[in-house]
Scaffold this active site. Structure first.
Site, PDB file in Angstrom:
ATOM      1  CG  LEU A  68      -1.859   1.206   1.374  1.00 34.11           C
ATOM      2  CD1 LEU A  68      -2.856   1.281   0.232  1.00 34.11           C
ATOM      3  CD2 LEU A  68      -2.580   1.160   2.725  1.00 34.11           C
ATOM      4  CG  ASP A  69      -0.754   4.646  -0.034  1.00 35.92           C
ATOM      5  OD1 ASP A  69      -1.284   4.637  -1.155  1.00 35.92           O
ATOM      6  OD2 ASP A  69      -1.389   4.848   1.021  1.00 35.92           O
TER       7      ASP A  69
END
Length: 282
Positions: free
Chosen positions: A226-227
């Protein structure tokens, strides 16, 4: 002007630039832009050339065939693209409209040289704005208890439209790992913080609690983590103790729009070369 864009990354060694330049000169290739970067840490070399298409005696397929022996000699990861062929883009958004509206306006104003094939959303809120631009709008709801059918439909739509890049313009769902792998380095996201700070949900709330003096936005390729994908573009805006969370959100929206637009433009113009989890942006 129609150009061919030659993008190369390979192990660094003597003679790469000379070999490529000699190849182009031998075919009367007119270079309009040239960019090189040697990464001493990784021992890798990066190159991007734009060549006037009308200066060459052959088309893009013949170019690929003629250049292949050089690419093999230097173990190149390379591609050649034709600016006459616009890249096909699929946009995805949820309820917030600022990033999507900005990209649609830039496309409508011929600032983005691409074909927007469709917009996919997990809500129906933005349909009228998208359809005003004459672009197909697909409402694909996501069931929190079973997200697989929705993302199977998203994958089907992306393939149906033969998309070369997918842009998450504040699409507030996490893509499943298999989708990230299938479209590696083809999915661009805008995250509303200056990564790697404040990963995940409500980054402006996190920033406010931390008392930061700068907030920002990050355009990056989507990966399974994530990210944490390769960063394409970032920018910041100054805030102070007197700014509320609502102020930060308002300031941040302006930064998000600019950063996403720049990141997408760099991708469309073949300026982004990914190496590991980093990028070289010419």
């Amino acid at each position: 002007m129609r150009t061919f864009r030659l993008v190369i990354s390979c192990p660094d060694r003597v003679g790469i630039v000379a070999k490529v330049s000699n190849f182009l000169a031998s075919h009367n290739g007119w270079i309009t832009e040239a960019s090189h970067h040697s990464d001493n840490l990784s021992g890798w070399f990066f190159m991007r050339h734009e060549i006037r298409a009308d200066s060459l005696p052959f088309g893009i397929e013949a170019f690929r065939e003629a250049f292949a022996p050089i690419a093999e000699e230097f173990s190149m990861d390379w591609r050649i693209t034709d600016t006459a062929q616009k890249k096909r883009v699929v946009l995805m958004a949820s309820r917030e409209s600022h990033c999507l509206a900005d990209l649609l306006h830039r496309w409508h104003s011929d600032e983005l040289d691409c074909e927007i094939s469709c917009v996919i959303s997990n809500h129906d809120d933005l349909r009228s704005m998208v359809e005003w631009h004459g672009i197909p709008y697909y409402h694909v709801p996501v069931n929190p208890q079973d997200k697989e059918p929705a993302f199977a439909e998203v994958s089907r739509l992306v393939k149906y439209h033969d998309a070369e890049v997918v842009v998450l313009a504040r699409y507030m769902q996490i893509l499943p790992p298999e989708l990230c792998r299938e479209f590696a380095h083809k999915v661009i996201n805008i995250h509303h913080s200056f990564l790697p700070s404040f990963v995940g949900a409500k980054p402006y709330h996190q920033a406010s609690l931390r008392g930061v003096k700068l907030i920002g936005a990050t355009c990056h390729y989507v990966t399974e983590e994530l990210d944490a994908g390769p960063i394409i573009e970032q920018d910041v805006v100054r805030v102070s103790h007197s700014d509320s969370i609502e102020d930060m959100v308002r300031f941040g929206r302006d930064v998000e729009k600019m950063v996403l637009a720049r990141g997408l433009r760099y991708h469309l113009e073949d300026r982004v070369l990914v190496h590991g989890n980093k990028t070289v942006v010419f």
